[in-house]
Design an enzyme around this catalytic site. Structure first.
Site, short mmCIF file in Angstrom:
data_model
loop_
_atom_site.label_atom_id
_atom_site.label_comp_id
_atom_site.label_asym_id
_atom_site.label_seq_id
_atom_site.Cartn_x
_atom_site.Cartn_y
_atom_site.Cartn_z
N ASP A 124 0.86 -1.18 0.00
CA ASP A 124 0.00 0.00 0.00
C ASP A 124 0.89 1.23 0.00
O ASP A 124 2.13 1.11 -0.08
CB ASP A 124 -0.95 0.00 1.20
CG ASP A 124 -2.33 0.55 0.84
OD1 ASP A 124 -2.40 1.74 0.50
OD2 ASP A 124 -3.30 -0.21 0.88
N HIS A 149 -2.93 3.15 -4.57
CA HIS A 149 -2.33 2.67 -3.31
C HIS A 149 -0.89 2.20 -3.54
O HIS A 149 -0.49 1.13 -3.06
CB HIS A 149 -3.18 1.54 -2.72
CG HIS A 149 -4.47 2.00 -2.13
ND1 HIS A 149 -4.55 2.69 -0.94
CD2 HIS A 149 -5.75 1.89 -2.57
CE1 HIS A 149 -5.82 2.98 -0.66
NE2 HIS A 149 -6.57 2.52 -1.65
N GLU A 171 -9.85 2.73 -5.25
CA GLU A 171 -9.46 4.08 -4.84
C GLU A 171 -8.25 4.60 -5.63
O GLU A 171 -7.23 4.99 -5.07
CB GLU A 171 -9.17 4.10 -3.34
CG GLU A 171 -10.42 3.77 -2.50
CD GLU A 171 -10.16 3.79 -1.01
OE1 GLU A 171 -11.10 4.10 -0.26
OE2 GLU A 171 -9.03 3.46 -0.59
#
Length: 547
Positions: A183, A254, A321
């Site tokens: 991440d 990420h 995302e």
């Protein structure tokens, strides 16, 4: 009507108590292991043998015994390869499994029947009597995917902690460990051909304490990673417990930890990627991978090493995302959109994910990603982890894609467990033990044919505000026990579920968790040392949306 006099969690398909004498485990007890069942016998000696102090040698004539048998016909009788039957009557406890996995699930039930002290690592009472009541249990799981996702990127969990969680999963008959390894805040897996991923990407200089709006910082480096031998050990340990490890390597969002290690992976024509470091706060990061051939080749190399380490059918690629602002400003990204004849940046992400879908398929694996991979058109063979509610899973199943249901409104275990001010670093909606128990993974909108695409369900544990294993324990338990019953047991509709009965069985299960050293949230609320006064969270008021 089925009753559960034995306090087993998760609840079996059926339990019938017998009239005869129960079974006593003592110094004369041996294990009779039929061919193929020896690994389960070894596990019983290593766990039950350690807790009781009994040797449990191979059975010889005249001894009372635990008998282990693999009977494939049980798969048809009860439902699938993880089915088992446990029969306790007098001088025998007979465990029959449809496969070695089914036999292992039955061994977990047998351990529960012995009492909570059977979950300790050494005897605590001299001369203790170990008895199992006369009982016959038939059991099989509802879903074949019964998972937990553990985020070790935001806060690193050392290898011993991961092995401990695999044992806790096994004790609850869970069978998929979704391992979130990369991440923005850290890269946790050694990749030999790209050493800077761990040399640079595995640690950050400091860490935000609490929600990203919090003014508090821990001003010391945080990090860690698993060597490839660590990964091999984790995967092997899981396999011995019939748990599949599904790795997650996040793309194209990420990814700041990777870009900090290799700046050429980012959108260099938009920002100075060489100035980026591993991110030290939380939220959605704008720095995403560049959609270039160099990036594709780099991550193909990463995935080649990942496939050597993880034999799982599925490989998770994230896909969630991913802000598109840098791609909108990037001449390189816009040129790629024109070159491929794509409509927009959403289709560019779909192309990116589709590349790895085809790449993994060519190597006999399957891609799975978060439900954002549906935007811009889903990859042909991809499965979907539906996290933003049920809608993504419904759309994917109707389009013929397999689905794992893990909606944040229901089974994100980082969300707070009560509305009171004592909940540590309160995040998200209130999700009580009862809320999780009444979670239904299969949306009623699906037809029976569409519902067959629901592989199962998964609880997710994101660790932004969980700095150590005690915090992970607090957020995860006891709700993981309720989730495990939802995933395993043939429960009625949510409103008809016997939560009071589950709570009664949990009274015994809390003692098992105590014996295992789990720092769960007590039913009456957090202990003083479990609170985090003054640390800002992100609570959301009101009930979560139902869909």
């Amino acid at each position: 009507m089925t009753t559960f006099p034995t306090d087993v969690v998760p609840a079996p398909l059926s339990t019938e108590t017998g009239d005869g004498p129960g079974f006593r485990l003592d110094a004369d007890t041996g294990i009779e292991a039929d061919p193929g069942s020896e690994p389960v016998a070894r596990w019983l000696r290593a766990t039950v043998g350690a807790a009781t102090g009994l040797p449990l040698p191979p059975h010889t004539g005249g001894m009372n015994r635990v008998q282990l048998r693999i009977l494939p016909a049980l798969a048809g009788e009860l439902g699938g390869p993880e089915a088992y039957r446990l029969t306790v009557d007098g001088d025998r406890a007979v465990l029959d499994g449809a496969s070695r996995a089914g036999l292992f699930r039955g061994a977990q039930t047998f351990r529960q029947l012995l009492g909570p002290e059977a979950f300790r690592r050494a005897p605590v009472t001299r001369g203790q009597t170990w008895e199992v009541p006369a009982v016959t249990i038939h059991d099989a799981p509802r879903f074949r995917w019964r998972g937990i996702m553990l985020d070790v990127a935001r806060h690193f969990m050392p290898k011993e902690g991961v092995l401990r969680y695999l044992d806790l999963m096994a004790a609850h008959k869970l069978n998929v460990f979704h391992f979130h390894l990369t991440d923005d805040q850290g890269w946790r897996i050694q990749i030999e051909r790209h050493p800077r991923l761990t040399e640079i990407g595995s640690w950050r200089a400091r860490t935000k304490i609490g929600h990203r709006a919090s003014p508090l910082w821990e001003e010391k480096p945080h990090g860690g990673y698993y060597t490839q031998d660590d990964i091999r050990e984790i995967v092997s340990y899981a396999a011995e417990r019939h748990i599949t490890v599904v790795p997650e390597i996040d793309v194209p969002g990420h990814s700041q930890a990777a870009i900090a290690a290799y700046p050429e992976l980012g959108n260099t024509d938009v920002i100075d990627t060489s100035a980026l470091s591993v991110w030290d706060t939380w939220g959605i990061n704008p720095n995403v991978l560049a959609p270039t051939d160099n990036t594709l080749r780099f991550y193909e190399g990463v995935f080649e090493e990942v496939l050597e380490l993880f034999p799982s059918e599925f490989v998770h690629v994230g896909g969630d995302e991913c802000p598109k602002d840098q791609w909108r400003r990037s001449a390189t990204a816009q040129a790629r959109i024109r070159e491929l004849g794509l409509a927009d940046e959403d289709e560019l992400q779909s192309w990116f994910i589709g590349h790895f879908d085809a790449w993994l398929s060519a190597r006999g694996r399957r891609l799975i990603g978060w439900d954002e991979i549906l935007e811009g058109g889903p990859a042909q063979g991809a499965a979907v982890s539906s996290w933003r509610g049920y809608a993504g899973g419904i759309a994917a199943a109707r389009a013929g894609h397999d689905v794992v249901m893990c909606p944040e409104q229901q089974v994100y275990l980082d969300h707070r467990q009560a509305p009171g001010p004592d909940e540590p670093v309160p995040i998200g909606w209130v999700r009580t033990l009862e809320d999780v128990y009444r979670f239904e993974p299969v949306p009623p909108e699906l037809t029976p044919e569409e519902a067959r695409h629901v592989l199962g369900t998964q609880a997710n544990v994101w660790t932004e505000v969980m700095e150590d294993h005690a915090r992970v324990d607090y957020q995860t338990f006891p709700r993981l026990a309720a989730f495990a019953e939802v995933a395993w047991s043939a429960l009625p509709a949510p409103a008809e579920r016997d939560f009071a009965g589950f709570e009664r069985r949990m009274a015994a299960h809390y003692r098992r968790l105590d014996a295992l050293g789990v720092a769960y949230r007590p039913p009456v609320g957090p202990q003083p040392w479990q609170r985090r006064p003054g640390v800002l969270g992100r609570p959301i008021d009101g009930p979560p949306p139902s869909r």
